[in-house]
Design a protein around this motif. Sequence first.
Motif, mmCIF file in Angstrom:
data_model
loop_
_atom_site.group_PDB
_atom_site.id
_atom_site.type_symbol
_atom_site.label_atom_id
_atom_site.label_comp_id
_atom_site.label_asym_id
_atom_site.label_seq_id
_atom_site.Cartn_x
_atom_site.Cartn_y
_atom_site.Cartn_z
ATOM 1 N N LEU A 277 -25.506 -17.869 58.749
ATOM 2 C CA LEU A 277 -24.588 -16.783 59.079
ATOM 3 C C LEU A 277 -24.872 -15.536 58.243
ATOM 4 O O LEU A 277 -24.530 -14.420 58.653
ATOM 5 C CB LEU A 277 -23.137 -17.235 58.871
ATOM 6 C CG LEU A 277 -22.619 -18.308 59.844
ATOM 7 C CD1 LEU A 277 -21.174 -18.671 59.501
ATOM 8 C CD2 LEU A 277 -22.724 -17.826 61.285
ATOM 9 N N SER A 278 -25.515 -15.723 57.094
ATOM 10 C CA SER A 278 -25.802 -14.574 56.231
ATOM 11 C C SER A 278 -27.072 -13.835 56.639
ATOM 12 O O SER A 278 -27.233 -12.662 56.306
ATOM 13 C CB SER A 278 -25.922 -15.023 54.764
ATOM 14 O OG SER A 278 -27.103 -15.783 54.560
ATOM 15 N N TRP A 279 -27.986 -14.522 57.356
ATOM 16 C CA TRP A 279 -29.247 -13.881 57.706
ATOM 17 C C TRP A 279 -29.601 -13.955 59.194
ATOM 18 O O TRP A 279 -30.573 -13.314 59.630
ATOM 19 C CB TRP A 279 -30.411 -14.467 56.899
ATOM 20 C CG TRP A 279 -30.576 -15.966 56.960
ATOM 21 C CD1 TRP A 279 -30.134 -16.887 56.045
ATOM 22 C CD2 TRP A 279 -31.236 -16.725 57.988
ATOM 23 N NE1 TRP A 279 -30.477 -18.157 56.440
ATOM 24 C CE2 TRP A 279 -31.162 -18.095 57.621
ATOM 25 C CE3 TRP A 279 -31.898 -16.388 59.163
ATOM 26 C CZ2 TRP A 279 -31.698 -19.107 58.409
ATOM 27 C CZ3 TRP A 279 -32.436 -17.404 59.953
ATOM 28 C CH2 TRP A 279 -32.330 -18.733 59.566
ATOM 29 N N GLY A 280 -28.843 -14.671 59.982
ATOM 30 C CA GLY A 280 -29.170 -14.818 61.397
ATOM 31 C C GLY A 280 -29.172 -13.499 62.149
ATOM 32 O O GLY A 280 -30.122 -13.169 62.873
ATOM 33 N N GLY A 281 -28.114 -12.709 61.986
ATOM 34 C CA GLY A 281 -28.057 -11.412 62.655
ATOM 35 C C GLY A 281 -29.136 -10.467 62.149
ATOM 36 O O GLY A 281 -29.733 -9.699 62.915
ATOM 37 N N TRP A 282 -29.373 -10.523 60.852
ATOM 38 C CA TRP A 282 -30.441 -9.717 60.248
ATOM 39 C C TRP A 282 -31.785 -10.047 60.888
ATOM 40 O O TRP A 282 -32.599 -9.160 61.167
ATOM 41 C CB TRP A 282 -30.481 -9.983 58.749
ATOM 42 C CG TRP A 282 -31.531 -9.237 57.989
ATOM 43 C CD1 TRP A 282 -31.375 -8.065 57.317
ATOM 44 C CD2 TRP A 282 -32.907 -9.629 57.807
ATOM 45 N NE1 TRP A 282 -32.573 -7.694 56.726
ATOM 46 C CE2 TRP A 282 -33.513 -8.633 57.020
ATOM 47 C CE3 TRP A 282 -33.670 -10.708 58.239
ATOM 48 C CZ2 TRP A 282 -34.867 -8.691 56.653
ATOM 49 C CZ3 TRP A 282 -35.014 -10.776 57.892
ATOM 50 C CH2 TRP A 282 -35.592 -9.771 57.102
ATOM 51 N N ALA A 283 -32.046 -11.329 61.118
ATOM 52 C CA ALA A 283 -33.322 -11.753 61.689
ATOM 53 C C ALA A 283 -33.545 -11.142 63.070
ATOM 54 O O ALA A 283 -34.673 -10.762 63.417
ATOM 55 C CB ALA A 283 -33.387 -13.278 61.754
ATOM 56 N N GLY A 284 -32.490 -11.048 63.868
ATOM 57 C CA GLY A 284 -32.614 -10.416 65.180
ATOM 58 C C GLY A 284 -33.011 -8.959 65.065
ATOM 59 O O GLY A 284 -33.872 -8.467 65.822
ATOM 60 N N ARG A 285 -32.413 -8.258 64.135
ATOM 61 C CA ARG A 285 -32.787 -6.853 63.905
ATOM 62 C C ARG A 285 -34.224 -6.751 63.377
ATOM 63 O O ARG A 285 -34.944 -5.811 63.702
ATOM 64 C CB ARG A 285 -31.818 -6.216 62.910
ATOM 65 C CG ARG A 285 -30.404 -5.959 63.449
ATOM 66 C CD ARG A 285 -29.555 -5.350 62.351
ATOM 67 N NE ARG A 285 -28.210 -5.021 62.779
ATOM 68 C CZ ARG A 285 -27.822 -3.827 63.235
ATOM 69 N NH1 ARG A 285 -28.717 -2.864 63.358
ATOM 70 N NH2 ARG A 285 -26.563 -3.616 63.576
ATOM 71 N N PHE B 276 -34.619 -16.674 52.363
ATOM 72 C CA PHE B 276 -33.439 -16.039 52.936
ATOM 73 C C PHE B 276 -32.243 -16.974 52.791
ATOM 74 O O PHE B 276 -32.260 -18.102 53.288
ATOM 75 C CB PHE B 276 -33.688 -15.683 54.401
ATOM 76 C CG PHE B 276 -34.731 -14.607 54.565
ATOM 77 C CD1 PHE B 276 -34.368 -13.275 54.507
ATOM 78 C CD2 PHE B 276 -36.057 -14.930 54.735
ATOM 79 C CE1 PHE B 276 -35.323 -12.283 54.628
ATOM 80 C CE2 PHE B 276 -37.023 -13.951 54.866
ATOM 81 C CZ PHE B 276 -36.656 -12.614 54.808
ATOM 82 N N ALA B 277 -31.222 -16.465 52.084
ATOM 83 C CA ALA B 277 -30.049 -17.284 51.782
ATOM 84 C C ALA B 277 -28.929 -16.358 51.340
ATOM 85 O O ALA B 277 -29.125 -15.151 51.171
ATOM 86 C CB ALA B 277 -30.373 -18.287 50.669
ATOM 87 N N ARG B 278 -27.752 -16.917 51.150
ATOM 88 C CA ARG B 278 -26.697 -16.159 50.488
ATOM 89 C C ARG B 278 -27.120 -15.887 49.051
ATOM 90 O O ARG B 278 -27.767 -16.722 48.404
ATOM 91 C CB ARG B 278 -25.367 -16.915 50.482
ATOM 92 C CG ARG B 278 -24.695 -17.032 51.829
ATOM 93 C CD ARG B 278 -23.195 -17.372 51.657
ATOM 94 N NE ARG B 278 -22.898 -18.142 50.476
ATOM 95 C CZ ARG B 278 -22.860 -19.464 50.400
ATOM 96 N NH1 ARG B 278 -23.137 -20.185 51.475
ATOM 97 N NH2 ARG B 278 -22.557 -20.084 49.283
ATOM 98 N N GLN B 279 -26.706 -14.758 48.546
ATOM 99 C CA GLN B 279 -27.085 -14.394 47.189
ATOM 100 C C GLN B 279 -26.620 -15.422 46.168
ATOM 101 O O GLN B 279 -27.323 -15.720 45.193
ATOM 102 C CB GLN B 279 -26.512 -13.017 46.834
ATOM 103 C CG GLN B 279 -26.907 -12.509 45.462
ATOM 104 C CD GLN B 279 -26.316 -11.140 45.173
ATOM 105 O OE1 GLN B 279 -25.473 -10.639 45.925
ATOM 106 N NE2 GLN B 279 -26.747 -10.517 44.094
ATOM 107 N N ASP B 280 -25.442 -16.002 46.395
ATOM 108 C CA ASP B 280 -24.852 -16.896 45.407
ATOM 109 C C ASP B 280 -25.059 -18.377 45.729
ATOM 110 O O ASP B 280 -24.470 -19.241 45.078
ATOM 111 C CB ASP B 280 -23.355 -16.615 45.266
ATOM 112 C CG ASP B 280 -22.590 -16.746 46.591
ATOM 113 O OD1 ASP B 280 -23.243 -16.955 47.639
ATOM 114 O OD2 ASP B 280 -21.355 -16.636 46.572
#
Length: 426
Positions: free
Chosen positions: A81-89, A315-319
């Motif tokens: 959920l933290s990188w999925g949308g980013w990957a599309g862009r 690619f992951a959540r920062q924390d």
Amino acid sequence: MSIVVVGGGVVGLACALDLRRAGADVLLIDEGAGPSASWGNAGHIAIEQVEPIASMKALRSAPTRWFPRGGALDFRFADILSWGGWAGRYVQACAPDAFDHGKAALGALLADAIPAWRRLAAAAGRPDLLSERGHIVVWESLASAEKGRAAWGAADIGQARTRDLRGVELLEVASRLAVAPAGGLRFENSGQISDPGLALRTLRDAFVALGGAIRSARVTALRLEGGCAVVALDDGETPRADQVVLAAGVGSGRLMRGLGHVAPIVAERGYHIEGEVLEGDGRAWGDLPPMVFEDRSMIVTRFGDRLRAASFVEFARQDSPADPRKWARLHRHVGALGLPMAASRSQWMGARPTLPDYLPAIGVSRRASNLIYAFGHQHLGLTLAATTGEIVTALAGGGAAAVDLAPFDLDRFAPGAARRAKEIAA
């Protein structure tokens, strides 16, 4: 003029120091949440990385670079959920026309990176922070050497230059390793920061010596009041200033969203291990510049009496918790290469702030008239810190930047921005 700079990494410090040198009354807000990517990087001033990582070439090669297959690229699927949308862009940004646009933009920024660092280091009283000895790329097989040379020969590397490592030079590198390289390139015109931690301390000390103020606090939000951005801190205070500069790395996305901006930034995490350099064992590292082992997707840099090996694009959540398999692989690489690194080693993981097109966001907000933003520098935060500080200072003074900032406008991610750009181009 009073200015609040949000972000205590190398970009924020460079901005704060340049603004203070220009006469502004500057307060730097530093969250101090532990060693950042500014501290944990490889120290390489990478002027050769003109081509954005958002490219069809990178997209096609992704399966071969996947971590389970021995590569440096990994995705934490629990954090999709933290990188999925980013990957599309990101996939959209890999289109050839977008890549060409990004390459021209990055090339313009990188053209002054080394001179800007000379100026910044001199202003901080430590010109020796910058070493301009280039760097080395090596391969461990004839096949990978042939492929690697061809790739670099076809790449746009800006003001960097390459030449083959041959004869004595190749023997010198081989004498430091347990695995003799099959070939290598020497890059010229690139550089190295002598020690990222020292650089951060030096910039910080120079800023304070000039009368700059630093406050350790967490910024909970940027609020819009009367068309201006106001900084809200976790202790309830709201330090007022004529201008606000946002240079908070991965955290910048959350803060910009609070003002209504679309800032699709992701935590692109890297790892390193570091240990004391072993001297006198027959393979001492000496004063070699940064060395990239392309077959292993790893860069090794000496900082004083310590050697650092860095790698991975995760690619992951920062924390999210660190992945110990990444450190284990680095330890194996160090052992296989016979690097002269002591067995007692520190381990680090940190997040690069990355936007989908692998271009930073630098400009003036259209939603908050007093807000300047400078974040999302991905792998080039250290490289472009000095240049970014000078650009921000020019913007704060009402002047124009030395480069066209249109490609770095954050509103390129606003709804409908791509369609409007196509209509204008047509």
